[in-house]
Design an enzyme around this catalytic site. Structure first.
Site, PDB file in Angstrom:
ATOM      1  N   ILE A 123       0.827  -1.202   0.000  1.00  0.00           N
ATOM      2  CA  ILE A 123       0.000   0.000   0.000  1.00  0.00           C
ATOM      3  C   ILE A 123       0.863   1.255   0.000  1.00  0.00           C
ATOM      4  O   ILE A 123       0.552   2.238  -0.677  1.00  0.00           O
ATOM      5  CB  ILE A 123      -0.951  -0.013   1.205  1.00  0.00           C
ATOM      6  N   SER A 243      -5.661  -0.911  10.772  1.00  0.00           N
ATOM      7  CA  SER A 243      -5.874  -2.311  10.423  1.00  0.00           C
ATOM      8  C   SER A 243      -7.192  -2.754  11.024  1.00  0.00           C
ATOM      9  O   SER A 243      -7.685  -2.167  11.992  1.00  0.00           O
ATOM     10  CB  SER A 243      -4.727  -3.168  10.979  1.00  0.00           C
ATOM     11  N   TYR A 256       0.040  -7.084  18.053  1.00  0.00           N
ATOM     12  CA  TYR A 256      -0.383  -6.339  16.868  1.00  0.00           C
ATOM     13  C   TYR A 256      -1.751  -5.703  17.087  1.00  0.00           C
ATOM     14  O   TYR A 256      -1.981  -4.557  16.700  1.00  0.00           O
ATOM     15  CB  TYR A 256      -0.417  -7.277  15.668  1.00  0.00           C
ATOM     16  N   LYS A 260      -2.405  -1.667  16.873  1.00  0.00           N
ATOM     17  CA  LYS A 260      -3.296  -1.021  15.913  1.00  0.00           C
ATOM     18  C   LYS A 260      -4.448  -0.302  16.614  1.00  0.00           C
ATOM     19  O   LYS A 260      -4.951   0.706  16.106  1.00  0.00           O
ATOM     20  CB  LYS A 260      -3.815  -2.049  14.904  1.00  0.00           C
ATOM     21  N   THR A 292      -9.637 -17.061   2.817  1.00  0.00           N
ATOM     22  CA  THR A 292     -10.731 -17.993   3.018  1.00  0.00           C
ATOM     23  C   THR A 292     -12.043 -17.246   3.069  1.00  0.00           C
ATOM     24  O   THR A 292     -12.092 -16.048   3.309  1.00  0.00           O
ATOM     25  CB  THR A 292     -10.570 -18.772   4.337  1.00  0.00           C
TER      26      THR A 292
END
Length: 350
Positions: A123, A243, A256, A260, A292
């Site tokens: 990105i 995120s 994480y 975030k 998925t």
């Protein structure tokens, strides 16, 4: 494959399922139960239904798909098609995302300087190139020298200054500021580091500190240097890349996820503090890589993960996230501040 052309089996192509009066409704219902984009099924239409077993790595079984076929074939005899409901299931796939092209606006950033971190890949690279095509002076920051060299070789990066830097090092931050100069119009903080889904009790100090150093502390330090320069001019736009892990607890590990959440907290705090002084601070929340597709169609425990073929190739997917980032950096977003903007094709709605 069954002798009767109106009968479906697990070896029938997905396109045949989509043309079948009850098989079509079943497949689309499988998708709709967990809210994914219905276009995903069209990406698989030239494959037999049985391929889902392999693509899902065994999470979907042949027995489960056979039950789908039984339900579809039973539906033909028990429930004739209702023409009044045909509008619910369009006969042709929706417009493909592959047809989307960036709406480049030449000159939108002419005369403006924008810092982009994480500009060597993904990105961040897409943002840097989009800004370059729209005539910004881009200060592209990345930790990786080879990625930086590859970026600067792109023709769209002709107005880009590359800085190989580590935001945890104060001397590197100073080099970024020196390259940008005092008139910084925009800052977008894309660079980040994920963990390996470690639960809290397995997170050691080194992992915790590394995740926070890259995702929170480094962006904090660079923002701390840039904001006073923006305040001195009474204008500036900052876009933090967040995120889905900042919105929910199921996307990353403890470190994480906490990091975030911190990014979103900083975004809101900055917007509250600096908007009255002429700055705009927003965050864009992309979706994670889609591997998925969860479905639940009448089986105990559901079908489990099903394949969701990527509707947008990685380069185009990054560009699709870069589009709202550059919008928020531009004067077109003059009234937008404090926004947490998902760029996830509706992934976060469910």
């Amino acid at each position: 494959m069954p002798a009767d052309p109106d009968q479906l089996s697990t070896e029938s192509l997905i396109s045949q399922w989509l043309e079948h009066p009850s098989g079509r409704a079943i497949l689309l219902d499988v998708l709709a139960r967990r809210g994914p984009d219905v276009r995903a099924i069209y990406a698989l239409q030239n494959l037999p239904l049985s391929s889902i077993v392999t693509l899902s790595r065994g999470n979907v079984t042949t027995e489960q798909l056979e039950l789908l076929a039984e339900a579809a074939n039973r539906g033909v005899t028990e429930t004739p098609p209702n023409p009044e409901l045909s509008h619910l299931f369009p006969s042709a796939p929706p417009p493909s995302p592959l047809n989307w092209k960036e709406g480049i606006i030449p000159g939108r950033f002419r005369g403006k300087t924008v810092i982009v971190t994480g500009a060597g890949s993904g990105i961040g690279r897409a943002v840097a190139l989009r800004l370059g095509r729209e005539d910004a002076h881009v200060i592209a920051v990345d930790l990786n020298t080879l990625r930086m060299e590859a970026l600067l070789e792109n023709p769209a990066a002709r107005g880009t200054t590359g800085v190989v830097a580590d935001l945890s090092r104060e001397e590197d931050i100073q080099r970024i500021i020196t390259a940008a100069g005092a008139d910084i119009d925009g800052l977008t903080l894309v660079g980040g580091l994920a963990d390996d889904m470690e639960p809290l009790h397995e997170v050691d100090d080194d992992l915790w500190e590394r995740i926070f150093r890259v995702n929170v502390t480094g962006p904090f330090r660079l923002s701390r240097r840039v904001i006073p320069l923006m305040l001195s001019r009474g204008t500036g736009a900052i876009v933090n890349l967040a995120s889905q892990a900042g919105l929910r607890g199921s996307i990353g590990g403890a470190a994480y996820t906490a990091a975030k959440h911190a990014v979103l907290g900083l975004t809101r705090s900055e917007a509250y503090t600096y908007t009255p002084r002429g700055l705009r601070i927003n965050a864009v929340v992309p979706m994670p890589t889609r591997n998925t597709l969860d479905s639940n169609y009448g089986f105990p425990g559901g079908l489990g993960p099903m394949p969701a073929a990527s509707l947008i190739p990685s380069d185009l997917e990054a560009a699709a996230v870069a589009a709202p980032v550059t919008y928020l950096l531009s004067d077109d977003a003059i009234a937008v501040t404090g926004a947490i903007l998902p760029a996830d094709e509706g992934w976060s709605v469910g």
